[in-house]
Write a protein that holds these residues in place. Structure first.
Motif, PDB file in Angstrom:
ATOM      1  N   ALA A  49       0.910  -1.210  -0.241  1.00 34.54           N
ATOM      2  CA  ALA A  49       0.015  -0.146  -0.026  1.00 34.54           C
ATOM      3  C   ALA A  49       0.851   1.236   0.013  1.00 34.54           C
ATOM      4  O   ALA A  49       0.780   1.939  -1.014  1.00 34.54           O
ATOM      5  CB  ALA A  49      -0.973   0.115   1.072  1.00 34.54           C
ATOM      6  N   PRO A  50       1.700   1.573   1.077  1.00 31.81           N
ATOM      7  CA  PRO A  50       2.762   2.796   1.045  1.00 31.81           C
ATOM      8  C   PRO A  50       3.617   2.833  -0.213  1.00 31.81           C
ATOM      9  O   PRO A  50       3.689   3.821  -0.876  1.00 31.81           O
ATOM     10  CB  PRO A  50       3.533   2.613   2.105  1.00 31.81           C
ATOM     11  CG  PRO A  50       3.210   1.308   2.724  1.00 31.81           C
ATOM     12  CD  PRO A  50       2.037   0.708   2.211  1.00 31.81           C
ATOM     13  N   LEU A  51       3.714   1.587  -0.917  1.00 31.37           N
ATOM     14  CA  LEU A  51       4.755   1.690  -1.856  1.00 31.37           C
ATOM     15  C   LEU A  51       4.148   2.359  -3.255  1.00 31.37           C
ATOM     16  O   LEU A  51       4.504   3.378  -3.894  1.00 31.37           O
ATOM     17  CB  LEU A  51       5.416   0.287  -2.148  1.00 31.37           C
ATOM     18  CG  LEU A  51       6.443  -0.071  -1.260  1.00 31.37           C
ATOM     19  CD1 LEU A  51       7.175  -1.519  -1.560  1.00 31.37           C
ATOM     20  CD2 LEU A  51       7.755   0.837  -1.412  1.00 31.37           C
ATOM     21  N   VAL A  52       2.858   1.627  -3.461  1.00 25.99           N
ATOM     22  CA  VAL A  52       2.406   2.154  -4.673  1.00 25.99           C
ATOM     23  C   VAL A  52       1.617   3.373  -4.335  1.00 25.99           C
ATOM     24  O   VAL A  52       1.582   4.197  -5.239  1.00 25.99           O
ATOM     25  CB  VAL A  52       0.852   1.203  -5.089  1.00 25.99           C
ATOM     26  CG1 VAL A  52      -0.178   1.065  -3.978  1.00 25.99           C
ATOM     27  CG2 VAL A  52       0.513   1.112  -6.439  1.00 25.99           C
ATOM     28  N   ALA A  53       1.315   3.759  -3.267  1.00 26.96           N
ATOM     29  CA  ALA A  53       0.791   5.278  -2.829  1.00 26.96           C
ATOM     30  C   ALA A  53       1.944   6.327  -3.060  1.00 26.96           C
ATOM     31  O   ALA A  53       1.671   7.164  -3.869  1.00 26.96           O
ATOM     32  CB  ALA A  53       0.070   5.370  -1.664  1.00 26.96           C
ATOM     33  N   ARG A  54       2.985   5.984  -2.905  1.00 31.99           N
ATOM     34  CA  ARG A  54       4.143   6.938  -2.783  1.00 31.99           C
ATOM     35  C   ARG A  54       5.027   6.731  -4.217  1.00 31.99           C
ATOM     36  O   ARG A  54       5.351   7.779  -4.795  1.00 31.99           O
ATOM     37  CB  ARG A  54       5.075   6.768  -1.653  1.00 31.99           C
ATOM     38  CG  ARG A  54       6.260   7.818  -1.453  1.00 31.99           C
ATOM     39  CD  ARG A  54       6.867   7.703  -0.298  1.00 31.99           C
ATOM     40  NE  ARG A  54       8.267   8.217  -0.724  1.00 31.99           N
ATOM     41  CZ  ARG A  54       9.362   8.131   0.167  1.00 31.99           C
ATOM     42  NH1 ARG A  54       9.269   7.479   1.479  1.00 31.99           N
ATOM     43  NH2 ARG A  54      10.599   8.461  -0.077  1.00 31.99           N
ATOM     44  N   MET A  55       4.920   5.742  -4.606  1.00 27.68           N
ATOM     45  CA  MET A  55       6.099   5.442  -5.828  1.00 27.68           C
ATOM     46  C   MET A  55       5.226   5.197  -6.929  1.00 27.68           C
ATOM     47  O   MET A  55       5.983   5.063  -8.071  1.00 27.68           O
ATOM     48  CB  MET A  55       7.036   4.299  -5.640  1.00 27.68           C
ATOM     49  CG  MET A  55       7.659   4.638  -4.203  1.00 27.68           C
ATOM     50  SD  MET A  55       8.754   5.911  -4.234  1.00 27.68           S
ATOM     51  CE  MET A  55       9.929   5.637  -5.386  1.00 27.68           C
ATOM     52  N   GLY A  56       3.827   4.815  -6.908  1.00 31.19           N
ATOM     53  CA  GLY A  56       3.150   4.534  -8.048  1.00 31.19           C
ATOM     54  C   GLY A  56       3.364   2.996  -8.585  1.00 31.19           C
ATOM     55  O   GLY A  56       2.854   2.760  -9.449  1.00 31.19           O
ATOM     56  N   GLU A  57       4.138   2.201  -7.835  1.00 32.73           N
ATOM     57  CA  GLU A  57       4.331   0.996  -8.263  1.00 32.73           C
ATOM     58  C   GLU A  57       4.902   0.268  -7.170  1.00 32.73           C
ATOM     59  O   GLU A  57       5.789   0.589  -6.335  1.00 32.73           O
ATOM     60  CB  GLU A  57       5.250   1.008  -9.404  1.00 32.73           C
ATOM     61  CG  GLU A  57       5.649  -0.449 -10.018  1.00 32.73           C
ATOM     62  CD  GLU A  57       6.727  -0.504 -11.161  1.00 32.73           C
ATOM     63  OE1 GLU A  57       6.642   0.087 -12.032  1.00 32.73           O
ATOM     64  OE2 GLU A  57       7.649  -1.022 -10.909  1.00 32.73           O
ATOM     65  N   ALA A  58       4.402  -1.032  -7.185  1.00 34.96           N
ATOM     66  CA  ALA A  58       5.032  -2.214  -6.067  1.00 34.96           C
ATOM     67  C   ALA A  58       4.897  -3.515  -6.556  1.00 34.96           C
ATOM     68  O   ALA A  58       4.104  -3.945  -7.336  1.00 34.96           O
ATOM     69  CB  ALA A  58       3.963  -1.836  -4.658  1.00 34.96           C
ATOM     70  N   ARG A  59       5.851  -4.234  -6.225  1.00 38.01           N
ATOM     71  CA  ARG A  59       5.867  -5.726  -6.737  1.00 38.01           C
ATOM     72  C   ARG A  59       6.103  -6.456  -5.389  1.00 38.01           C
ATOM     73  O   ARG A  59       7.364  -6.413  -4.780  1.00 38.01           O
ATOM     74  CB  ARG A  59       7.028  -5.972  -7.576  1.00 38.01           C
ATOM     75  CG  ARG A  59       6.993  -6.988  -8.386  1.00 38.01           C
ATOM     76  CD  ARG A  59       7.917  -7.183  -9.373  1.00 38.01           C
ATOM     77  NE  ARG A  59       8.125  -8.650 -10.277  1.00 38.01           N
ATOM     78  CZ  ARG A  59       9.132  -9.222  -9.514  1.00 38.01           C
ATOM     79  NH1 ARG A  59      10.030  -8.700  -8.706  1.00 38.01           N
ATOM     80  NH2 ARG A  59       9.298 -10.322  -9.883  1.00 38.01           N
ATOM     81  N   VAL A  60       5.225  -7.147  -5.030  1.00 37.67           N
ATOM     82  CA  VAL A  60       5.336  -7.675  -3.728  1.00 37.67           C
ATOM     83  C   VAL A  60       4.602  -9.227  -3.711  1.00 37.67           C
ATOM     84  O   VAL A  60       3.598  -9.570  -4.251  1.00 37.67           O
ATOM     85  CB  VAL A  60       4.353  -6.992  -2.563  1.00 37.67           C
ATOM     86  CG1 VAL A  60       4.539  -7.937  -1.058  1.00 37.67           C
ATOM     87  CG2 VAL A  60       4.957  -5.540  -2.415  1.00 37.67           C
ATOM     88  N   SER A  61       5.523 -10.171  -3.109  1.00 39.84           N
ATOM     89  CA  SER A  61       5.338 -11.548  -3.078  1.00 39.84           C
ATOM     90  C   SER A  61       4.051 -11.790  -2.655  1.00 39.84           C
ATOM     91  O   SER A  61       3.728 -11.297  -1.628  1.00 39.84           O
ATOM     92  CB  SER A  61       6.403 -12.270  -2.643  1.00 39.84           C
ATOM     93  OG  SER A  61       6.120 -13.543  -2.484  1.00 39.84           O
ATOM     94  N   LEU A  62       3.194 -12.549  -3.163  1.00 40.49           N
ATOM     95  CA  LEU A  62       2.030 -13.296  -2.306  1.00 40.49           C
ATOM     96  C   LEU A  62       2.677 -13.989  -0.874  1.00 40.49           C
ATOM     97  O   LEU A  62       3.724 -14.425  -1.356  1.00 40.49           O
ATOM     98  CB  LEU A  62       1.176 -14.247  -3.101  1.00 40.49           C
ATOM     99  CG  LEU A  62       0.379 -13.602  -4.218  1.00 40.49           C
ATOM    100  CD1 LEU A  62      -0.031 -14.444  -5.223  1.00 40.49           C
ATOM    101  CD2 LEU A  62      -0.916 -12.819  -3.540  1.00 40.49           C
ATOM    102  N   PRO A  63       1.905 -13.893   0.216  1.00 40.71           N
ATOM    103  CA  PRO A  63       2.803 -14.326   1.324  1.00 40.71           C
ATOM    104  C   PRO A  63       2.685 -15.921   1.670  1.00 40.71           C
ATOM    105  O   PRO A  63       3.154 -16.659   2.197  1.00 40.71           O
ATOM    106  CB  PRO A  63       1.683 -13.612   2.542  1.00 40.71           C
ATOM    107  CG  PRO A  63       0.563 -13.104   1.851  1.00 40.71           C
ATOM    108  CD  PRO A  63       0.937 -13.001   0.587  1.00 40.71           C
ATOM    109  N   GLY A  64       1.455 -16.553   0.856  1.00 33.38           N
ATOM    110  CA  GLY A  64       1.545 -18.188   0.978  1.00 33.38           C
ATOM    111  C   GLY A  64       0.620 -18.399   2.135  1.00 33.38           C
ATOM    112  O   GLY A  64       0.073 -17.563   2.841  1.00 33.38           O
ATOM    113  N   GLY A  65       0.429 -19.555   2.481  1.00 36.28           N
ATOM    114  CA  GLY A  65      -0.606 -20.278   3.581  1.00 36.28           C
ATOM    115  C   GLY A  65       0.342 -20.063   4.824  1.00 36.28           C
ATOM    116  O   GLY A  65       1.667 -19.581   4.678  1.00 36.28           O
ATOM    117  N   CYS A  66      -0.174 -20.548   5.849  1.00 37.69           N
ATOM    118  CA  CYS A  66       0.579 -20.317   7.270  1.00 37.69           C
ATOM    119  C   CYS A  66      -0.280 -21.446   8.178  1.00 37.69           C
ATOM    120  O   CYS A  66      -1.245 -21.830   7.793  1.00 37.69           O
ATOM    121  CB  CYS A  66       0.619 -19.328   7.758  1.00 37.69           C
ATOM    122  SG  CYS A  66      -0.663 -18.583   8.825  1.00 37.69           S
TER     123      CYS A  66
END
Ligand code: EPZ
Length: 429
Positions: free
Chosen positions: A109-126
């Motif tokens: 959220a903060p990355l896309v809000a400030r930088m216009g782009e984010a690439r974040v791994s899906l967290p997977g199960g737990c």
């Protein structure tokens, strides 16, 4: 790998200082990505999850400075950390880092809000259930982000910035609400979040964001309104006390019979859990310094409880309550409504002599006269601490293996309990 060894039977008496809340600290640290200026956080607990998040934020270019302790400082006081995200050097959060801690996905959220782009791994199960992120993605899309899922990564883009919008969560989600708040803070225009999570940690993050210049009203209610601003500044904020740590020690005191002041604890953060303890026959007394918990002589009464979003009984205290109810006089029922697989502690408690039957999302606990110590295995954070609570009342020796789960969320657990008379020690190998 460290283990914890407990010899059960001692009553707990004295004072336990309550640390800053893990589940507020993590999103507060992530909020530092929203501004070029330093964010100073006080009362930060010393936890493995905090260290892990420092690594993740460091990868994005956040400079983290931890104030050292000076001679004479209170050893129980939390730390002060300064996070400076002057330059974001990388908008990717890789699998190796995100898979270790689910909350790190929230950097999207903060990355896309400030930088216009984010690439974040899906967290997977737990260990506690499937834990999807569909609602977090829905919230970002409602604010104008383009979302693509590629190779296990969520790629969020908003080249011209996010814009305010309507977000109506079909289910209460803490992570979804944090995501919506952080994204909306820097979006153009007004965002309305309906069916928002009301957990106190949401309010704490909203307070901090407002100190940074955000315009958020209604946090702590189911309807939050955010007027987006063009930029946020630095701020200083003290993390609120950990309500789950508070409830955990309250149950440990109730389990052993004893009398302990939970220093800095705030009753309004966990009223539902305190009400259940009173129903079980435990004395709960709010004081100027915190909450006093006592059980002198009287037996424990059984209870029937369902977990629910705040202000209901927290899922993060379900395992601890189950440990307590193994010693009640009669039959208790605990229904888990938030996570479908959060019963890993049941078979470990059974190793100590507990009688628990599982039927779908409901556990039926027949109280027993005594528990007997045994080696047990920690499976997740709150499950592990439920084994510690049971071990404190079990006859003889209990060893809890895989203690790293506990270190993720409980600061100096064995020191705090030992200071109140528990026979508990860490065995390092
Ligand atoms: C937060 O997790 C906490 N973590 C958890 O604490 C806590 O158990 C949980 O809230 C519930 O109170 C932190 O604050 C770091 P959710 P979160 O989104 O945000 C479903 C601990 O022990 N859902 O409120 O991940 C989800 O599967 C941890 O400290 C979707 O379906 O929880 C669950 O059933 C463990 N889609 C429910 O919503 C989504 O996109 C609530 O989850 C997101 C969630």
């Amino acid at each position: 790998m460290d283990r914890i060894r407990i010899v059960g039977g001692a009553r707990l008496t004295g004072t336990i200082p309550i640390s800053g809340a893990k589940n507020a600290t993590l999103p507060l640290m992530i909020a530092s990505l929203l501004t070029e200026e330093p964010l100073i956080l006080e009362n930060v607990p010393r936890l493995a999850d905090v260290i892990q998040l420092q690594r993740i934020l460091g990868n994005h270019g956040v400079d983290v400075m931890i104030n050292g302790k000076r001679p004479g400082d209170d050893p129980n006081a939390g730390r002060t950390i300064t996070l400076s995200a002057k330059t974001i050097v990388d908008t990717t959060a890789p699998y190796e880092l995100v898979s270790k801690m689910r909350a790190s996905f929230w950097v999207v959220a903060p990355l896309v809000a400030r930088m216009g782009e984010a690439r974040v791994s899906l967290p997977g199960g737990c260990a506690i259930g499937t834990r999807p992120v569909d609602l977090l993605i829905m919230a970002l899309e409602a604010l104008g982000a383009d979302i693509e899922i590629d190779g296990g990564y969520v790629i969020a883009r908003a080249k011209k910035g996010l814009r305010g919008g309507e977000i109506n969560f079909p289910k209460v989600t803490v992570g979804g609400t944090h995501t919506a708040l952080m994204a909306a803070a820097l979006a153009r225009g007004t965002t309305v979040i309906e069916n928002a999570a009301r957990e106190p940690e949401i309010g704490d993050v909203a307070d901090c964001l407002n100190k940074m210049g955000a315009k958020i009203t209604g946090a702590g209610t189911a309807r939050i309104v955010v007027e987006g601003v063009a930029r946020l500044s630095g701020a200083r904020h003290s993390v609120l006390p950990d309500r789950i740590e508070t409830g955990t020690y309250a149950m440990a005191v109730a389990m052993t019979g004893g009398d302990v002041l939970l220093q800095n604890a705030r009753p309004e953060l966990l009223q539902a859990a305190l009400d259940v303890l009173v129903e079980a026959g435990v004395q709960v007394t709010p004081t100027n310094e915190g909450i006093r918990i006592a059980r002198n002589g009287a037996g424990l009464s059984p209870v029937t409880v369902s977990t629910a979003p705040f202000p209901g009984f927290p899922t993060d205290l379900q395992a601890q309550l189950m440990a307590l109810m193994t010693r009640a006089k009669g039959t208790s029922r605990i229904t888990e409504t938030i996570f479908e697989n959060r019963f890993m502690h049941v078979q470990e408690l059974a190793r100590l002599g507990a009688r628990i039957r599982l039927d779908g999302d409901t556990a039926t606990i027949e109280g027993v006269d005594r528990l007997k110590g045994a080696p047990v295995m920690a499976t997740d954070l709150r499950a592990s601490v439920s084994l510690v609570i049971a071990g404190l009342a079990a006859e003889g020796e209990t060893t809890v293996n895989r203690v790293y789960h506990l270190d993720r969320g409980f600061e100096r657990l064995e020191d705090k309990l030992a200071a109140c008379g528990a026979a508990i020690a860490r065995i390092s190998e």
